[in-house]
Scaffold this motif. Structure first.
Motif, PDB file in Angstrom:
ATOM      1  N   PHE A 104      -4.142  37.502  14.575  1.00 23.46           N
ATOM      2  CA  PHE A 104      -5.373  37.801  15.298  1.00 23.46           C
ATOM      3  C   PHE A 104      -5.294  37.411  16.770  1.00 23.46           C
ATOM      4  CE2 PHE A 104      -9.978  37.048  16.198  1.00 23.46           C
ATOM      5  CZ  PHE A 104     -10.436  38.316  15.895  1.00 23.46           C
ATOM      6  N   PHE A 105      -4.831  36.181  17.046  1.00 24.74           N
ATOM      7  CA  PHE A 105      -4.806  35.673  18.414  1.00 24.74           C
ATOM      8  C   PHE A 105      -3.457  35.845  19.099  1.00 24.74           C
ATOM      9  CE2 PHE A 105      -8.183  32.613  16.770  1.00 24.74           C
ATOM     10  CZ  PHE A 105      -9.231  33.290  17.395  1.00 24.74           C
ATOM     11  N   GLY A 106      -2.375  35.898  18.319  1.00 22.46           N
ATOM     12  CA  GLY A 106      -1.036  35.899  18.892  1.00 22.46           C
ATOM     13  C   GLY A 106      -0.401  34.527  18.731  1.00 22.46           C
ATOM     14  N   ARG A 107       0.925  34.474  18.870  1.00 22.04           N
ATOM     15  CA  ARG A 107       1.674  33.226  18.661  1.00 22.04           C
ATOM     16  C   ARG A 107       1.265  32.128  19.643  1.00 22.04           C
ATOM     17  NH1 ARG A 107       3.932  33.472  13.634  1.00 22.04           N
ATOM     18  NH2 ARG A 107       4.860  35.543  13.291  1.00 22.04           N
ATOM     19  N   GLU A 108       0.772  32.516  20.815  1.00 25.73           N
ATOM     20  CA  GLU A 108       0.375  31.533  21.825  1.00 25.73           C
ATOM     21  C   GLU A 108      -0.737  30.616  21.314  1.00 25.73           C
ATOM     22  OE1 GLU A 108      -1.590  31.401  26.347  1.00 25.73           O
ATOM     23  OE2 GLU A 108      -1.040  33.317  25.435  1.00 25.73           O
ATOM     24  N   PHE A 109      -1.527  31.118  20.360  1.00 26.37           N
ATOM     25  CA  PHE A 109      -2.688  30.364  19.873  1.00 26.37           C
ATOM     26  C   PHE A 109      -2.432  29.697  18.517  1.00 26.37           C
ATOM     27  CE2 PHE A 109      -4.446  33.041  23.091  1.00 26.37           C
ATOM     28  CZ  PHE A 109      -5.547  32.362  23.587  1.00 26.37           C
ATOM     29  N   GLN A 110      -1.160  29.418  18.200  1.00 28.91           N
ATOM     30  CA  GLN A 110      -0.804  28.769  16.938  1.00 28.91           C
ATOM     31  C   GLN A 110      -1.547  27.439  16.717  1.00 28.91           C
ATOM     32  OE1 GLN A 110       1.093  30.371  14.735  1.00 28.91           O
ATOM     33  NE2 GLN A 110       0.796  28.770  13.195  1.00 28.91           N
ATOM     34  N   PRO A 111      -1.820  26.632  17.765  1.00 25.77           N
ATOM     35  CA  PRO A 111      -2.578  25.387  17.569  1.00 25.77           C
ATOM     36  C   PRO A 111      -3.965  25.592  16.966  1.00 25.77           C
ATOM     37  CG  PRO A 111      -1.486  25.349  19.709  1.00 25.77           C
ATOM     38  CD  PRO A 111      -1.314  26.734  19.165  1.00 25.77           C
ATOM     39  N   CYS A 112      -4.473  26.825  16.996  1.00 26.72           N
ATOM     40  CA  CYS A 112      -5.806  27.099  16.449  1.00 26.72           C
ATOM     41  C   CYS A 112      -5.864  26.986  14.927  1.00 26.72           C
ATOM     42  CB  CYS A 112      -6.269  28.504  16.864  1.00 26.72           C
ATOM     43  SG  CYS A 112      -6.715  28.649  18.597  1.00 26.72           S
ATOM     44  N   VAL A 113      -4.716  27.027  14.248  1.00 29.03           N
ATOM     45  CA  VAL A 113      -4.715  26.990  12.783  1.00 29.03           C
ATOM     46  C   VAL A 113      -5.385  25.718  12.277  1.00 29.03           C
ATOM     47  CG1 VAL A 113      -3.287  26.859  10.715  1.00 29.03           C
ATOM     48  CG2 VAL A 113      -2.673  28.443  12.533  1.00 29.03           C
ATOM     49  N   SER A 114      -4.946  24.568  12.777  1.00 24.37           N
ATOM     50  CA  SER A 114      -5.541  23.302  12.321  1.00 24.37           C
ATOM     51  C   SER A 114      -6.981  23.166  12.777  1.00 24.37           C
ATOM     52  CB  SER A 114      -4.712  22.119  12.828  1.00 24.37           C
ATOM     53  OG  SER A 114      -4.623  22.139  14.242  1.00 24.37           O
ATOM     54  N   LEU A 115      -7.297  23.674  13.960  1.00 22.65           N
ATOM     55  CA  LEU A 115      -8.674  23.592  14.468  1.00 22.65           C
ATOM     56  C   LEU A 115      -9.628  24.384  13.579  1.00 22.65           C
ATOM     57  CD1 LEU A 115      -8.122  24.096  18.326  1.00 22.65           C
ATOM     58  CD2 LEU A 115      -8.025  21.981  17.004  1.00 22.65           C
ATOM     59  N   ILE A 116      -9.235  25.613  13.241  1.00 23.03           N
ATOM     60  CA  ILE A 116     -10.069  26.477  12.406  1.00 23.03           C
ATOM     61  C   ILE A 116     -10.236  25.903  11.004  1.00 23.03           C
ATOM     62  CG2 ILE A 116     -10.147  28.735  11.253  1.00 23.03           C
ATOM     63  CD1 ILE A 116      -8.888  29.934  13.771  1.00 23.03           C
ATOM     64  N   SER A 117      -9.161  25.321  10.479  1.00 27.80           N
ATOM     65  CA  SER A 117      -9.203  24.785   9.110  1.00 27.80           C
ATOM     66  C   SER A 117     -10.262  23.696   8.963  1.00 27.80           C
ATOM     67  CB  SER A 117      -7.822  24.222   8.729  1.00 27.80           C
ATOM     68  OG  SER A 117      -6.857  25.249   8.732  1.00 27.80           O
ATOM     69  N   PHE A 118     -10.393  22.850   9.976  1.00 30.62           N
ATOM     70  CA  PHE A 118     -11.409  21.798   9.923  1.00 30.62           C
ATOM     71  C   PHE A 118     -12.792  22.332  10.298  1.00 30.62           C
ATOM     72  CE2 PHE A 118      -7.646  19.035  10.334  1.00 30.62           C
ATOM     73  CZ  PHE A 118      -7.918  18.121   9.319  1.00 30.62           C
ATOM     74  N   LEU A 119     -12.845  23.180  11.325  1.00 32.85           N
ATOM     75  CA  LEU A 119     -14.138  23.701  11.794  1.00 32.85           C
ATOM     76  C   LEU A 119     -14.843  24.561  10.757  1.00 32.85           C
ATOM     77  CD1 LEU A 119     -13.730  24.740  15.548  1.00 32.85           C
ATOM     78  CD2 LEU A 119     -15.293  23.033  14.612  1.00 32.85           C
ATOM     79  N   ALA A 120     -14.089  25.128   9.823  1.00 34.80           N
ATOM     80  CA  ALA A 120     -14.687  26.007   8.811  1.00 34.80           C
ATOM     81  C   ALA A 120     -15.808  25.310   8.049  1.00 34.80           C
ATOM     82  CB  ALA A 120     -13.613  26.491   7.835  1.00 34.80           C
ATOM     83  N   PHE A 121     -15.689  23.990   7.856  1.00 30.73           N
ATOM     84  CA  PHE A 121     -16.687  23.269   7.071  1.00 30.73           C
ATOM     85  C   PHE A 121     -17.980  23.018   7.851  1.00 30.73           C
ATOM     86  CE2 PHE A 121     -12.642  22.244   5.045  1.00 30.73           C
ATOM     87  CZ  PHE A 121     -12.939  22.622   3.748  1.00 30.73           C
ATOM     88  N   VAL A 122     -17.919  23.232   9.170  1.00 33.29           N
ATOM     89  CA  VAL A 122     -19.137  23.138   9.978  1.00 33.29           C
ATOM     90  C   VAL A 122     -20.126  24.217   9.566  1.00 33.29           C
ATOM     91  CG1 VAL A 122     -20.049  23.374  12.338  1.00 33.29           C
ATOM     92  CG2 VAL A 122     -17.982  22.042  11.935  1.00 33.29           C
ATOM     93  N   ILE A 123     -19.610  25.327   9.029  1.00 33.38           N
ATOM     94  CA  ILE A 123     -20.466  26.427   8.589  1.00 33.38           C
ATOM     95  C   ILE A 123     -21.510  25.933   7.601  1.00 33.38           C
ATOM     96  CG2 ILE A 123     -20.497  28.593   7.276  1.00 33.38           C
ATOM     97  CD1 ILE A 123     -17.775  29.245   8.485  1.00 33.38           C
TER      98      ILE A 123
END
Length: 487
Positions: A312-331
Motif C-alpha cells: 500500500f505505502f511502498g517499501r519506504e514505509f516499512q516502519p509503519c507495520v509495527s505502528l499500525i499493529s499497535f494503533l489498530a486497538f485504538v479503534i
C-alpha cells in the motif's frame, strides 16, 4: 426509527465510499511525496487544525443538539440557527486574524504551505454541517460530500506529480471542502427563513459552546499533539510514518463512528419525550454494532499489516507495520467513546464528565508523548495514544453507569473479540501457506479469507442466539429473497 436507519445507511454508505477514496490516493501520495514531505504537510495541517478548533468553538456538537431540540418549532429553529451562525462568524474572524499574525511572526519556513492551510480556518465561516445533522438531512450532506471527494480525487491524480507539488496537494484538499460547504449554505434557505437576532441571543450560546469546546481542545491534544510533538522532538520523516499509520486506523474508524453523528438528534428526541425503553434499545444496538465492526476491522488490520504496508505505502514505509499493529486497538477505545459521548453524556447534558475524561487523557498523553517520543520516536507516540485512549474510555464507561450499565452492554458483545482473535490466528497461518505468491495476491487472499471467516461465524452466532440487533436484519433479508424467488 425508520429515518434513523436510513440516515445510518446513508452515513455508512458514504463512509464506505469515503474510505475507498483514500485507499486509492494514499498509496499514490505516499510514493509521490515521500515520508519527509508528507510529514511536512501533516505538521503544517496539524498546526492549522488547532486554530480551526478554536474557530468552531464546539459548534458541531452544540449546534446539532440545539437544532435537533428546536426543529419542530419553525420560529425557534430560525432564531437558534441565526444566533449560532452569528457567533460562529465572529469567532472565525478573530481566529483567522490571529493565525495569519502567528504565521507571519513565528513560522520561519514553508510559509506558503501555512498560508494555504489558513483556508481551513476561513472555511469556518461557512461550515454549517451541524445544522443539517440537527434536522437529520443526512442524505443531502452525504451526496454533496461524495461528489466533492470524487473531484478531489481526480485533482490529486492530475495535478500532484512530484515532491515539489506539496502546495498543490494542500490546496486541492482544502478547496474541495470549501466548495462542499458553499453548496450547503445555498441549501439552508429551504429550511430556515431569514430572521434577525439580537446580540444577547448570540452571546447566550457562548457558555454552552465553551462547555463542549473545552473537551474538543483537550481531545485534540492527544489526537493531534502526537504529530506536533513528533515534529518538534523527532523528524518530519517520523511524522510521515506515524501519520500514515494513523490514517489507516482512522479511515475505517470513520465508518464506525458515523453512527454517533446520525443518532444524536434521535437520542435527544427520545430523552426529551421520556421514551427510556426506546433510548436504551438504541444504545444497546449501537454498542453491539460498534463492537462487531471494531473486532472485524482491528484484528483484520493486525492480521494483514505485514503484507499490506509494503504493497500500500511502498517499501519506504516499512516502519509503519509495527505502528499500525499497535494503533489498530485504538479503534475499540475511540469507537466505544464516541457512542458513550454522543448517545449518553451529551444528550443527558452531562458534558462535564466528558470534559473530565478528555482532560485526564490529554494530560497523560502530553506527559507520555514527551518522555516516549524522545526515546522511541513514532512508536513512542503510538504507546502514548493507546494508553490515553484506554484511560478516557474507562472513565467514560464508569460515569455512564449513572444512566445505563454500559459495561454490561459491552460484555454481552465480547464474543466478537473472540471471533477476531481466532480470525487473526487463522489469517497468519494462511499467510505462511501462501508466502510464495505476490504481495497483491497475498493481500487479497488474506482479506477475503479473514472477512469470510468473521462474517460466517458471526452469522452462525446470530442464528443460534437469535441476536436482537442482527438476527432481524438477516430474517428480513432472507424473507425478501424468498419473495423475489416466488415471484
Amino acid at each position: 426509527m425508520a429515518s434513523l436507519k436510513k440516515n445510518f445507511i446513508y452515513q455508512t454508505g458514504y463512509q464506505v465510499l469515503a474510505t475507498a477514496l483514500p485507499l486509492i490516493t494514499t498509496p499514490y501520495i505516499n510514493r509521490v511525496l515521500g515520508a519527509e514531505q508528507l510529514g511536512t504537510y501533516t505538521y503544517a495541517a496539524n498546526i492549522a487544525n488547532y486554530f480551526t478548533i478554536f474557530a468552531m468553538l464546539g459548534f458541531n456538537n452544540y449546534g446539532s443538539k440545539m437544532i435537533a431540540a428546536t426543529k419542530h418549532n419553525e420560529n425557534k429553529l430560525a432564531h437558534t440557527f441565526s444566533s449560532i451562525r452569528k457567533l460562529q462568524c465572529l469567532m472565525a474572524t478573530v481566529v483567522v486574524a490571529i493565525y495569519l499574525l502567528f504565521v507571519s511572526l513565528c513560522i520561519p519556513e514553508n510559509k506558503s504551505l501555512y498560508f494555504i492551510e489558513s483556508l481551513w480556518i476561513i472555511n469556518c465561516f461557512i461550515d454549517i454541517n451541524w445544522f443539517f445533522w440537527g434536522i437529520e438531512k443526512v442524505k443531502l450532506t452525504v451526496t454533496r460530500n461524495l461528489i466533492i471527494k470524487l473531484i478531489t480525487l481526480l485533482g490529486i491524480f492530475i495535478f500532484v506529480r512530484t515532491r515539489k507539488d506539496i502546495l498543490i496537494y494542500a490546496f486541492i484538499l482544502v478547496i474541495g471542502t470549501i466548495l462542499s460547504d458553499i453548496y450547503l449554505i445555498s441549501q439552508v434557505k429551504k429550511y430556515v427563513k431569514g430572521i434577525k437576532t439580537t446580540f444577547y441571543e448570540m452571546i447566550t450560546h457562548i457558555k454552552p459552546c465553551i462547555a463542549l469546546f473545552i473537551p474538543v481542545v483537550a481531545m485534540s491534544i492527544y489526537q493531534q499533539m502526537d504529530k506536533t510533538m513528533l515534529g518538534l522532538l523527532s523528524t518530519y520523516e517520523q511524522v510521515g510514518y506515524y501519520s500514515s499509520a494513523d490514517k489507516i486506523v482512522n479511515i475505517p474508524l470513520g465508518i464506525i463512528t458515523g453512527l454517533g453523528t446520525v443518532s444524536l438528534p434521535r437520542i435527544v428526541s427520545f430523552i426529551s419525550e421520556n421514551k427510556i425503553i426506546e433510548y436504551k434499545k438504541v444504545v444497546e444496538k449501537s454498542i453491539s454494532l460498534v463492537l462487531f465492526m471494531c473486532s472485524a476491522i482491528a484484528f483484520g488490520i493486525l492480521a494483514v499489516s505485514q503484507e499490506f504496508v509494503p504493497l500500500f505505502f511502498g517499501r519506504e514505509f516499512q516502519p509503519c507495520v509495527s505502528l499500525i499493529s499497535f494503533l489498530a486497538f485504538v479503534i475499540f477505545f475511540k469507537a466505544i467513546s464516541t457512542v458513550l459521548v454522543n448517545q449518553i453524556l451529551i444528550p443527558n447534558d452531562n458534558e462535564k464528565y466528558y470534559i473530565i475524561s478528555v482532560f485526564a487523557g490529554a494530560f497523560i498523553n502530553l506527559i507520555l508523548n514527551y518522555s516516549l517520543i524522545r526515546k522511541f520516536d513514532a512508536i513512542g507516540a503510538v504507546y502514548a495514544t493507546l494508553i490515553s485512549e484506554l484511560i478516557v474510555c474507562f472513565i467514560q464507561i464508569f460515569v455512564c453507569f449513572k444512566y445505563l450499565n454500559t459495561l454490561k452492554m459491552i460484555g454481552k458483545n465480547f464474543q466478537y473479540i473472540i471471533f477476531g482473535i481466532v480470525m487473526y490466528s487463522l489469517v497468519r497461518k494462511v499467510a505462511i501457506l501462501i508466502k510464495d505468491t505476490s504481495l497483491l495476491q497475498r493481500n487479497i487472499l488474506e482479506i477475503l479469507f479473514g472477512g469470510a471467516f468473521f462474517l460466517g461465524v458471526s452469522i452462525i452466532y446470530w442464528e443460534i442466539k437469535k441476536d436482537s440487533t442482527f438476527y432481524p436484519i438477516i430474517t428480513t433479508f432472507l424473507n425478501k429473497l424468498k419473495q423475489k424467488h416466488n415471484h
